[in-house]
Motif scaffolding. Structure first.
Motif, PDB file in Angstrom:
ATOM      1  N   THR A 399      -1.720   4.723   6.349  1.00  0.00           N
ATOM      2  CA  THR A 399      -0.981   4.393   5.129  1.00  0.00           C
ATOM      3  C   THR A 399       0.361   5.097   5.160  1.00  0.00           C
ATOM      4  O   THR A 399       0.424   6.309   5.441  1.00  0.00           O
ATOM      5  CB  THR A 399      -1.757   4.845   3.876  1.00  0.00           C
ATOM      6  OG1 THR A 399      -3.081   4.303   3.920  1.00  0.00           O
ATOM      7  CG2 THR A 399      -1.051   4.394   2.616  1.00  0.00           C
ATOM      8  N   ILE A 400       1.417   4.362   4.891  1.00  0.00           N
ATOM      9  CA  ILE A 400       2.733   4.987   4.723  1.00  0.00           C
ATOM     10  C   ILE A 400       3.173   4.801   3.273  1.00  0.00           C
ATOM     11  O   ILE A 400       2.848   3.802   2.628  1.00  0.00           O
ATOM     12  CB  ILE A 400       3.795   4.416   5.684  1.00  0.00           C
ATOM     13  CG1 ILE A 400       4.067   2.932   5.425  1.00  0.00           C
ATOM     14  CG2 ILE A 400       3.395   4.658   7.126  1.00  0.00           C
ATOM     15  CD1 ILE A 400       5.275   2.389   6.199  1.00  0.00           C
ATOM     16  N   VAL A 401       3.878   5.802   2.778  1.00  0.00           N
ATOM     17  CA  VAL A 401       4.497   5.731   1.455  1.00  0.00           C
ATOM     18  C   VAL A 401       5.994   5.601   1.688  1.00  0.00           C
ATOM     19  O   VAL A 401       6.603   6.462   2.323  1.00  0.00           O
ATOM     20  CB  VAL A 401       4.168   6.982   0.622  1.00  0.00           C
ATOM     21  CG1 VAL A 401       4.805   6.871  -0.760  1.00  0.00           C
ATOM     22  CG2 VAL A 401       2.653   7.178   0.519  1.00  0.00           C
ATOM     23  N   MET A 402       6.579   4.514   1.178  1.00  0.00           N
ATOM     24  CA  MET A 402       7.952   4.181   1.534  1.00  0.00           C
ATOM     25  C   MET A 402       8.781   3.877   0.291  1.00  0.00           C
ATOM     26  O   MET A 402       8.364   3.107  -0.582  1.00  0.00           O
ATOM     27  CB  MET A 402       7.965   2.974   2.479  1.00  0.00           C
ATOM     28  CG  MET A 402       9.316   2.626   3.075  1.00  0.00           C
ATOM     29  SD  MET A 402       9.193   1.399   4.417  1.00  0.00           S
ATOM     30  CE  MET A 402       8.688  -0.065   3.514  1.00  0.00           C
ATOM     31  N   ASP A 403       9.957   4.478   0.240  1.00  0.00           N
ATOM     32  CA  ASP A 403      10.932   4.217  -0.814  1.00  0.00           C
ATOM     33  C   ASP A 403      11.897   3.160  -0.293  1.00  0.00           C
ATOM     34  O   ASP A 403      12.594   3.374   0.706  1.00  0.00           O
ATOM     35  CB  ASP A 403      11.683   5.502  -1.162  1.00  0.00           C
ATOM     36  CG  ASP A 403      12.644   5.345  -2.328  1.00  0.00           C
ATOM     37  OD1 ASP A 403      12.952   4.192  -2.703  1.00  0.00           O
ATOM     38  OD2 ASP A 403      13.110   6.372  -2.857  1.00  0.00           O
ATOM     39  N   VAL A 404      11.946   2.009  -0.962  1.00  0.00           N
ATOM     40  CA  VAL A 404      12.731   0.881  -0.477  1.00  0.00           C
ATOM     41  C   VAL A 404      14.000   0.664  -1.302  1.00  0.00           C
ATOM     42  O   VAL A 404      14.658  -0.372  -1.166  1.00  0.00           O
ATOM     43  CB  VAL A 404      11.880  -0.410  -0.473  1.00  0.00           C
ATOM     44  CG1 VAL A 404      10.664  -0.226   0.418  1.00  0.00           C
ATOM     45  CG2 VAL A 404      11.452  -0.798  -1.890  1.00  0.00           C
ATOM     46  N   PRO A 463       8.601  -4.804  -7.486  1.00  0.00           N
ATOM     47  CA  PRO A 463       9.754  -4.112  -8.057  1.00  0.00           C
ATOM     48  C   PRO A 463      10.376  -3.157  -7.039  1.00  0.00           C
ATOM     49  O   PRO A 463       9.759  -2.787  -6.040  1.00  0.00           O
ATOM     50  CB  PRO A 463       9.150  -3.339  -9.226  1.00  0.00           C
ATOM     51  CG  PRO A 463       7.747  -3.088  -8.812  1.00  0.00           C
ATOM     52  CD  PRO A 463       7.326  -4.303  -8.034  1.00  0.00           C
ATOM     53  N   ASN A 464      11.596  -2.769  -7.297  1.00  0.00           N
ATOM     54  CA  ASN A 464      12.282  -1.793  -6.456  1.00  0.00           C
ATOM     55  C   ASN A 464      11.635  -0.424  -6.627  1.00  0.00           C
ATOM     56  O   ASN A 464      11.153  -0.083  -7.696  1.00  0.00           O
ATOM     57  CB  ASN A 464      13.759  -1.720  -6.838  1.00  0.00           C
ATOM     58  CG  ASN A 464      14.615  -1.197  -5.711  1.00  0.00           C
ATOM     59  OD1 ASN A 464      14.113  -0.594  -4.774  1.00  0.00           O
ATOM     60  ND2 ASN A 464      15.918  -1.444  -5.803  1.00  0.00           N
ATOM     61  N   GLY A 465      11.591   0.363  -5.552  1.00  0.00           N
ATOM     62  CA  GLY A 465      11.054   1.713  -5.675  1.00  0.00           C
ATOM     63  C   GLY A 465      10.092   2.065  -4.565  1.00  0.00           C
ATOM     64  O   GLY A 465      10.348   1.804  -3.387  1.00  0.00           O
ATOM     65  N   ILE A 466       8.949   2.650  -4.944  1.00  0.00           N
ATOM     66  CA  ILE A 466       7.966   3.168  -3.985  1.00  0.00           C
ATOM     67  C   ILE A 466       6.866   2.146  -3.757  1.00  0.00           C
ATOM     68  O   ILE A 466       6.358   1.533  -4.692  1.00  0.00           O
ATOM     69  CB  ILE A 466       7.336   4.483  -4.496  1.00  0.00           C
ATOM     70  CG1 ILE A 466       8.420   5.517  -4.809  1.00  0.00           C
ATOM     71  CG2 ILE A 466       6.336   5.028  -3.476  1.00  0.00           C
ATOM     72  CD1 ILE A 466       9.196   5.995  -3.611  1.00  0.00           C
ATOM     73  N   ILE A 467       6.479   1.990  -2.477  1.00  0.00           N
ATOM     74  CA  ILE A 467       5.352   1.120  -2.139  1.00  0.00           C
ATOM     75  C   ILE A 467       4.494   1.822  -1.095  1.00  0.00           C
ATOM     76  O   ILE A 467       4.994   2.598  -0.260  1.00  0.00           O
ATOM     77  CB  ILE A 467       5.826  -0.256  -1.628  1.00  0.00           C
ATOM     78  CG1 ILE A 467       4.635  -1.216  -1.495  1.00  0.00           C
ATOM     79  CG2 ILE A 467       6.582  -0.117  -0.303  1.00  0.00           C
ATOM     80  CD1 ILE A 467       5.023  -2.655  -1.243  1.00  0.00           C
ATOM     81  N   HIS A 468       3.193   1.586  -1.161  1.00  0.00           N
ATOM     82  CA  HIS A 468       2.238   2.113  -0.188  1.00  0.00           C
ATOM     83  C   HIS A 468       1.790   0.947   0.683  1.00  0.00           C
ATOM     84  O   HIS A 468       1.264  -0.052   0.180  1.00  0.00           O
ATOM     85  CB  HIS A 468       1.035   2.731  -0.895  1.00  0.00           C
ATOM     86  CG  HIS A 468       1.388   3.820  -1.867  1.00  0.00           C
ATOM     87  ND1 HIS A 468       1.088   5.147  -1.655  1.00  0.00           N
ATOM     88  CD2 HIS A 468       2.025   3.773  -3.063  1.00  0.00           C
ATOM     89  CE1 HIS A 468       1.523   5.875  -2.674  1.00  0.00           C
ATOM     90  NE2 HIS A 468       2.092   5.055  -3.546  1.00  0.00           N
ATOM     91  N   LEU A 469       1.967   1.082   1.995  1.00  0.00           N
ATOM     92  CA  LEU A 469       1.604   0.038   2.939  1.00  0.00           C
ATOM     93  C   LEU A 469       0.470   0.548   3.821  1.00  0.00           C
ATOM     94  O   LEU A 469       0.511   1.678   4.308  1.00  0.00           O
ATOM     95  CB  LEU A 469       2.805  -0.357   3.801  1.00  0.00           C
ATOM     96  CG  LEU A 469       4.031  -0.860   3.038  1.00  0.00           C
ATOM     97  CD1 LEU A 469       5.203  -1.052   4.000  1.00  0.00           C
ATOM     98  CD2 LEU A 469       3.733  -2.164   2.302  1.00  0.00           C
ATOM     99  N   ARG A 470      -0.527  -0.287   4.061  1.00  0.00           N
ATOM    100  CA  ARG A 470      -1.739   0.183   4.736  1.00  0.00           C
ATOM    101  C   ARG A 470      -2.222  -0.841   5.767  1.00  0.00           C
ATOM    102  O   ARG A 470      -2.085  -2.051   5.581  1.00  0.00           O
ATOM    103  CB  ARG A 470      -2.839   0.430   3.712  1.00  0.00           C
ATOM    104  CG  ARG A 470      -4.214   0.790   4.276  1.00  0.00           C
ATOM    105  CD  ARG A 470      -5.157   1.212   3.172  1.00  0.00           C
ATOM    106  NE  ARG A 470      -4.777   2.534   2.631  1.00  0.00           N
ATOM    107  CZ  ARG A 470      -5.413   3.131   1.622  1.00  0.00           C
ATOM    108  NH1 ARG A 470      -6.416   2.510   1.007  1.00  0.00           N
ATOM    109  NH2 ARG A 470      -5.029   4.326   1.204  1.00  0.00           N
ATOM    110  N   CYS A 471      -2.778  -0.311   6.836  1.00  0.00           N
ATOM    111  CA  CYS A 471      -3.416  -1.155   7.843  1.00  0.00           C
ATOM    112  C   CYS A 471      -4.676  -0.467   8.344  1.00  0.00           C
ATOM    113  O   CYS A 471      -4.675   0.751   8.568  1.00  0.00           O
ATOM    114  CB  CYS A 471      -2.466  -1.412   9.013  1.00  0.00           C
ATOM    115  SG  CYS A 471      -3.207  -2.395  10.329  1.00  0.00           S
TER     116      CYS A 471
END
Length: 541
Positions: A399-404, A463-471
């Motif tokens: 899991t990565i936590v990413m500010d877009v 929405p704009n901001g933080i998203i958690h992406l997982r594999c």
């Protein structure tokens, strides 16, 4: 007749005896349970399970310096190259650096223009420490042409390019004799030994020492040793067997004997362990470490003890005719930090490697990984600054936590399952509209040219901001293994997106699947993302 008082006392004593006996039995049961659990723990602490590292670390070269063991492996087109791992018990390992800080041999290793170097670069190479001059040496042939010698005064670097030799030490194996003389065994089917100069930076002599007969066939993957006055060269017949050459001098003549022929593997579904090396412990025990072809994950190291026969050849200690799933520990267990867990990117740890050389002006690591777009492309395989990490098997979730919030129009950023058949989950910015998308079927052919840039399987506006992406990926050996993708806006509730990627098990790419964190532009440079954490968790088998 007993008085009432005596009877009361007698009954009290009887009851106390009963309760004491019950208490004794309970304590005894607890003690037996404790002893049983302690014994089970001790047995577990006194053994190890193969593979010793459930990660893609092929073409291993392993050796001991005093009370520590060191491990070098192939990395092909990844940069920095030739990872260095260290252990204090031959079973628990940690990444501590790389021998090749940058793949500086040509611009194709920079993903410059249409150039690319997939599956080129660092193949089977060799690393050793020489006590006579206090230096570490790494030697490897690049693209069947020249051989490069890197040296360092400390194992963690800095490593420098010290020499370039106009000879290909193909699948090199370095031996440093007791007097400091350096020998290199190398070759394919025609095996040679070279003696290096006193500084290790030029060739004094080279001689062919063995030609493989037709009943054996191709031999490569040389590793050279000295034991009890004899010289040994381990060579592999890909991808099933390991042979040992033995002579009384470095230049022969050599006799040959099989060490491992089609030995059933410890990890079901994988190939026969082969192409490895011998290593000893301070108390004189010896082990053979090999790798097991285990796609889609790659090639995993496995360990087994050996003994020395009366004819001077090593003998593999099998279990029920196969490579043992577990063996007693070579020495006292020495725990090290886990190879998986959370990384907050306060620095770039040695477990990470870039896909080709990175553009160092387009990333920064400090309280998070900032990836600025480095390439304008619509092809993941052409995008610079994809940061990769080995997947820890058999099944793991990253899991990565990413500010877009700083992505530019046309940017693509996210987390990929990266190989010659890839997929990713990430954020796309199109006309300043942000969507989370799952893109699949990104492919290369066996010439490593892109044949498909992928198809967006599913997407959702965010929405704009933080998203958690997982594999989540299952890299245990065998066909039909898959990776699945999901995302979250709060870090707790994850939504599956798209369809599973069926992982490719073809061996020609050599490397196994990796996690890849990427950010590339399809219109113009200028955007960036910030990855504040990467977390890998491993599921039980």
């Amino acid at each position: 007749m007993f008085s009432q008082q005596v009877i009361v006392v007698w009954l009290a004593c009887l009851l106390m005896s009963v309760f004491s006996r019950a208490a004794f039995e309970e304590d005894r049961h607890d003690n037996v349970t404790e002893l049983r659990d302690t014994f089970a723990t001790r047995v577990a602490d006194d053994s190890f399970t193969n593979p010793i590292i459930y990660e893609d670390l092929a073409d291993l070269d392993v050796f001991r310096v005093d009370d520590a063991w060191y491990y070098s492996a192939s990395t092909m087109h990844h940069s920095p190259g030739a990872p260095i791992l260290r252990s204090y018990d031959l079973v628990n390992w940690e990444y501590i650096g790389h021998s090749v800080p940058s793949l500086e041999w040509s611009s194709e290793y920079d993903l410059a223009g249409d150039e690319r170097a997939y599956v080129k670069g660092i193949w089977a190479s060799t690393m050793r420490y020489r006590q006579t001059d206090g230096k570490w040496y790494w030697i490897g042939c690049i693209e069947f042409g020249k051989t490069y010698v890197y040296t360092a005064l400390e194992v963690t670097g800095p490593w420098i390019l010290a020499a370039t030799l106009d000879t290909c030490f193909y699948d090199a194996g370095l031996l440093i004799d007791e007097d400091g003389t350096m020998y290199v065994a190398y070759g394919n089917t025609q095996i040679s030994v070279a003696q290096l100069s006193s500084d290790g930076l030029s060739i004094v002599k080279t001689q062919r020492i063995y030609s493989s007969p037709g009943n054996i066939g191709t031999l490569e993957g040389s590793r050279m040793y000295k034991y009890d006055g004899n010289y040994y060269i381990l060579v592999t017949r890909p991808a099933t067997s390991e042979y040992v050459l033995k002579a009384s001098s470095p230049f022969g003549s050599y006799s040959i004997k099989a060490l491992a022929q089609s030995v059933p593997p410890p990890v079901p579904g994988g190939g026969n362990p082969h192409q490895g090396g011998l290593v000893d412990t301070p108390d004189g025990n010896w082990y053979y470490m090999a790798f097991e072809d285990a796609y889609p994950g790659g090639r995993f190291p496995v360990l087994a003890p050996i003994t020395w026969a009366s004819d001077g050849f090593p003998v593999l200690q099998t279990s029920s005719g196969g490579w043992g799933t577990s063996y007693p520990l070579p020495t006292a267990k020495h725990e090290l930090p886990s190879l998986f867990g959370e990384d907050l990117f306060d620095n770039l740890r040695p477990a990470w490697e870039w896909n080709h050389n990175p553009d160092s002006s387009k990333f920064n690591v400090s309280e998070g990984l900032i990836l600025s777009t480095a390439t304008v492309t619509d092809d993941l395989y052409a995008a610079r600054n994809t940061l990769t990490h080995r997947i820890h098997g058999p099944i793991s979730t990253s899991t990565i936590v990413m500010d877009v919030s700083n992505m530019a129009d046309g940017d693509r950023a996210g987390l990929s399952l990266f190989r010659d058949h890839s997929a990713w989950i990430g954020v796309t910015n199109d006309g300043n509209t942000l969507t989370v998308a799952m893109t699949s079927d990104i492919t290369m052919d066996t010439s490593w040219r892109t044949t498909s840039k992928g198809t967006t399987v599913a997407s959702a506006e965010i929405p704009n901001g933080i998203i958690h992406l997982r594999c989540t990926a299952n890299i245990s050996p065998g066909s039909g293994r898959t990776g699945t993708f999901s995302y979250s806006l709060d870090g707790e509730n994850f939504t599956t997106l798209g369809r599973p990627l069926t992982l490719n098990t073809d061996w020609h790419y050599f490397l196994g699947y990796r996690w890849g964190i990427f950010n590339y532009a399809t219109k113009s440079l200028g955007g960036s993302v910030k990855v504040t954490s990467f977390t890998q968790t491993v599921s039980p088998k």
